[in-house]
Design a protein around this motif. Structure first.
Motif, PDB file in Angstrom:
ATOM      1  N   ARG A  34       5.756   4.569  23.319  1.00  0.00           N
ATOM      2  CA  ARG A  34       6.563   3.482  22.783  1.00  0.00           C
ATOM      3  C   ARG A  34       5.715   2.237  22.550  1.00  0.00           C
ATOM      4  N   ILE A  35       4.730   1.986  23.403  1.00  0.00           N
ATOM      5  CA  ILE A  35       3.819   0.870  23.161  1.00  0.00           C
ATOM      6  C   ILE A  35       3.033   1.102  21.882  1.00  0.00           C
ATOM      7  N   VAL A  36       2.540   2.332  21.705  1.00  0.00           N
ATOM      8  CA  VAL A  36       1.799   2.666  20.487  1.00  0.00           C
ATOM      9  C   VAL A  36       2.675   2.426  19.264  1.00  0.00           C
ATOM     10  N   GLU A  37       3.905   2.911  19.314  1.00  0.00           N
ATOM     11  CA  GLU A  37       4.826   2.742  18.184  1.00  0.00           C
ATOM     12  C   GLU A  37       5.059   1.261  17.900  1.00  0.00           C
ATOM     13  N   GLY A  38       5.242   0.476  18.961  1.00  0.00           N
ATOM     14  CA  GLY A  38       5.471  -0.955  18.784  1.00  0.00           C
ATOM     15  C   GLY A  38       4.273  -1.659  18.156  1.00  0.00           C
ATOM     16  N   LEU A  39       3.058  -1.293  18.601  1.00  0.00           N
ATOM     17  CA  LEU A  39       1.856  -1.913  18.044  1.00  0.00           C
ATOM     18  C   LEU A  39       1.692  -1.573  16.565  1.00  0.00           C
ATOM     19  N   VAL A  40       1.968  -0.322  16.209  1.00  0.00           N
ATOM     20  CA  VAL A  40       1.848   0.086  14.808  1.00  0.00           C
ATOM     21  C   VAL A  40       2.808  -0.718  13.937  1.00  0.00           C
ATOM     22  N   VAL A  41       4.059  -0.840  14.396  1.00  0.00           N
ATOM     23  CA  VAL A  41       5.061  -1.547  13.600  1.00  0.00           C
ATOM     24  C   VAL A  41       4.732  -3.031  13.503  1.00  0.00           C
ATOM     25  N   MET A  42       4.250  -3.621  14.588  1.00  0.00           N
ATOM     26  CA  MET A  42       4.005  -5.056  14.609  1.00  0.00           C
ATOM     27  C   MET A  42       2.694  -5.464  13.939  1.00  0.00           C
ATOM     28  N   PHE A  43       1.625  -4.656  14.147  1.00  0.00           N
ATOM     29  CA  PHE A  43       0.293  -5.134  13.785  1.00  0.00           C
ATOM     30  C   PHE A  43      -0.430  -4.336  12.708  1.00  0.00           C
ATOM     31  N   ASP A  44      -0.057  -3.085  12.490  1.00  0.00           N
ATOM     32  CA  ASP A  44      -0.833  -2.261  11.558  1.00  0.00           C
ATOM     33  C   ASP A  44      -0.794  -2.844  10.150  1.00  0.00           C
ATOM     34  N   GLU A  45      -1.966  -3.045   9.565  1.00  0.00           N
ATOM     35  CA  GLU A  45      -2.077  -3.648   8.242  1.00  0.00           C
ATOM     36  C   GLU A  45      -2.489  -2.628   7.181  1.00  0.00           C
ATOM     37  N   THR A  46      -2.370  -1.334   7.505  1.00  0.00           N
ATOM     38  CA  THR A  46      -2.666  -0.296   6.527  1.00  0.00           C
ATOM     39  C   THR A  46      -1.666  -0.375   5.384  1.00  0.00           C
ATOM     40  N   PRO A  47      -2.116  -0.479   4.138  1.00  0.00           N
ATOM     41  CA  PRO A  47      -1.170  -0.559   3.011  1.00  0.00           C
ATOM     42  C   PRO A  47      -0.271   0.672   2.975  1.00  0.00           C
ATOM     43  N   LEU A  48       1.021   0.450   2.843  1.00  0.00           N
ATOM     44  CA  LEU A  48       1.957   1.560   2.737  1.00  0.00           C
ATOM     45  C   LEU A  48       1.935   2.111   1.320  1.00  0.00           C
ATOM     46  N   PRO A  49       2.210   3.411   1.152  1.00  0.00           N
ATOM     47  CA  PRO A  49       2.181   3.993  -0.193  1.00  0.00           C
ATOM     48  C   PRO A  49       3.253   3.379  -1.077  1.00  0.00           C
ATOM     49  N   GLU A  50       2.928   3.252  -2.353  1.00  0.00           N
ATOM     50  CA  GLU A  50       3.910   2.751  -3.310  1.00  0.00           C
ATOM     51  C   GLU A  50       5.065   3.730  -3.401  1.00  0.00           C
ATOM     52  N   PRO A  51       6.314   3.234  -3.507  1.00  0.00           N
ATOM     53  CA  PRO A  51       7.444   4.153  -3.634  1.00  0.00           C
ATOM     54  C   PRO A  51       7.365   4.926  -4.943  1.00  0.00           C
ATOM     55  N   GLU A  52       7.920   6.157  -4.928  1.00  0.00           N
ATOM     56  CA  GLU A  52       7.982   6.913  -6.170  1.00  0.00           C
ATOM     57  C   GLU A  52       8.832   6.145  -7.177  1.00  0.00           C
ATOM     58  N   ASN A  53       8.485   6.326  -8.458  1.00  0.00           N
ATOM     59  CA  ASN A  53       9.183   5.561  -9.502  1.00  0.00           C
ATOM     60  C   ASN A  53       9.101   4.071  -9.198  1.00  0.00           C
ATOM     61  N   GLY A  54       7.868   3.599  -8.929  1.00  0.00           N
ATOM     62  CA  GLY A  54       7.669   2.222  -8.497  1.00  0.00           C
ATOM     63  C   GLY A  54       8.284   1.184  -9.398  1.00  0.00           C
ATOM     64  N   ALA A  55       8.290   1.425 -10.696  1.00  0.00           N
ATOM     65  CA  ALA A  55       8.863   0.450 -11.627  1.00  0.00           C
ATOM     66  C   ALA A  55      10.332   0.212 -11.341  1.00  0.00           C
ATOM     67  N   GLU A  56      10.982   1.232 -10.815  1.00  0.00           N
ATOM     68  CA  GLU A  56      12.406   1.145 -10.512  1.00  0.00           C
ATOM     69  C   GLU A  56      12.662   0.129  -9.401  1.00  0.00           C
ATOM     70  N   PHE A  57      11.641  -0.118  -8.559  1.00  0.00           N
ATOM     71  CA  PHE A  57      11.802  -1.006  -7.412  1.00  0.00           C
ATOM     72  C   PHE A  57      11.049  -2.323  -7.590  1.00  0.00           C
ATOM     73  N   ALA A  58      10.583  -2.595  -8.801  1.00  0.00           N
ATOM     74  CA  ALA A  58       9.760  -3.784  -9.025  1.00  0.00           C
ATOM     75  C   ALA A  58      10.485  -5.064  -8.632  1.00  0.00           C
ATOM     76  N   ASP A  59      11.794  -5.107  -8.829  1.00  0.00           N
ATOM     77  CA  ASP A  59      12.564  -6.312  -8.531  1.00  0.00           C
ATOM     78  C   ASP A  59      13.302  -6.215  -7.202  1.00  0.00           C
ATOM     79  N   ALA A  60      12.961  -5.232  -6.377  1.00  0.00           N
ATOM     80  CA  ALA A  60      13.630  -5.077  -5.083  1.00  0.00           C
ATOM     81  C   ALA A  60      13.378  -6.292  -4.214  1.00  0.00           C
ATOM     82  N   LYS A  61      14.360  -6.661  -3.424  1.00  0.00           N
ATOM     83  CA  LYS A  61      14.260  -7.854  -2.588  1.00  0.00           C
ATOM     84  C   LYS A  61      13.188  -7.694  -1.523  1.00  0.00           C
TER      85      LYS A  61
END
Length: 347
Positions: A146-173
């Protein structure tokens, strides 16, 4: 190794007069980390094997961490107030140590890595911070994970993959990687989380986000109305909008931040079963009837510059802001703000 010198200052700032809000949604990142450490200590002190309670078998993953956080005594009861206080102080110390280690490592580049890299950080930082705490927590796999999970969520700066059909989410909040406050479905409370992915719901056509809660580690599909930005977790530059716009208070063209006209620290005390306390309910009926009360509280605000934002919070405590200065018109009519506005406009 020794704890970084920054730790002592961080511990002092967390232990002297730090306001504890009614929920994690009101807490800065250091306090979120502290709650995670407190949870890990409670779990590690359980006399039953990791993941079991009262001999009834594994706990249900969906409600296990949440139940412990809402009612810590449900899984572990301290023998005395002194023992509870000792663990609370230890949690503050460990949280400050982890934050200092993360900051020191970040000076050499972004905090990235695989799950195993984060597990190594979690255990290394623990042993370097406090050997007795490390012996206790590392003997419990559930607490370590759980500590590992918390650190990943709080601090990990690895870029997340772009969502599929990225253009569809370009204006997402919100976008993957954004730090947010989201409503935890188990008990309808705001909790710190991080956006992991998004999708378009087939029936409604609405954007639905998958967020992972920082304190509990569990993912949840959440609609947009149940998510707001977590400005407490961002740096000043991240909290600013991308471009300069006109501040609603001083009218200067400058980078802006979002000011909650009803401060978040007051939200839990204002929400009742099916209505808000008066006169906030009247305000909701005038301005927010198209949203849920919870969503309206999170979105009722104005874009203002950092200087004006600070001036407002120096003007009055949060509860007074919530009841007496909860609209732009009321703020602009306040004598102190009128004086400040005239001065700031000349700068």
């Amino acid at each position: 190794g020794g704890v970084p010198k920054a730790t002592e200052k961080a511990v002092e700032s967390q232990t002297q007069g730090r306001a504890r809000g009614p929920s994690a949604a009101m807490e800065p990142p250091a306090a979120q980390l502290e709650r995670l450490m407190a949870w890990a200590l409670r779990v590690a002190r359980q006399p039953t094997p990791a993941g079991e309670a009262d001999g009834e078998g594994p706990l249900d993953e969906a409600d296990d961490p949440h139940d412990r956080e809402v009612d810590p005594g449900a899984q572990f009861v301290y023998a005395s107030d002194a023992e509870r206080a000792a663990d609370a102080a230890l949690a503050v110390y460990l949280a400050a140590s982890y934050e200092a280690y993360a900051e020191a490592e970040r000076e050499n580049g972004p905090l990235v890595g695989s799950r195993e890299d984060w597990r190594k950080r979690a255990t290394d930082w623990l042993w370097e911070s406090d050997q007795s705490a490390a012996e206790l927590i590392c003997a419990n796999e559930q607490a370590v994970e759980r500590i590992v999970e918390g650190l990943v969520v709080m601090f990990d700066e690895t870029p997340l993959p772009e969502p599929e059909n990225g253009a569809e989410f370009a204006d997402a909040k919100f976008q993957p990687g954004d730090h947010v406050l989201a409503v935890l479905a188990v008990d309808d409370t705001w909790q710190p989380a991080k956006v992991e992915s998004m999708e378009i719901e087939a029936n409604s056509g609405e954007t639905v986000y998958t967020v992972r809660f920082k304190a509990f580690g569990n993912p949840q599909r959440t609609k947009e109305s149940d998510i707001v930005p977590d400005l407490s977790f961002t740096s000043e530059s991240e909290a600013d909008v991308a471009e300069s716009h006109e501040c609603r208070i001083c009218r200067r063209a400058i980078k802006l931040t979002f000011h909650h006209l009803i401060p978040r620290e007051t939200h839990s005390s204002l929400l009742k079963k099916n209505r808000l306390v008066d006169p906030i309910e009247d305000l909701y009926q005038r301005f927010g009837k198209d949203k849920s009360r919870r969503a309206w509280l999170g979105s009722h605000g104005i874009m203002i510059c950092r200087a004006c934002h600070s001036q407002i919070h120096r003007l009055a405590p949060n509860r007074e802001l919530a009841f007496a200065l909860n609209t732009l018109e009321k703020l602009l009519a306040n004598p102190a703000i009128m004086k400040w506005r005239a001065w700031a406009a000349r700068q």
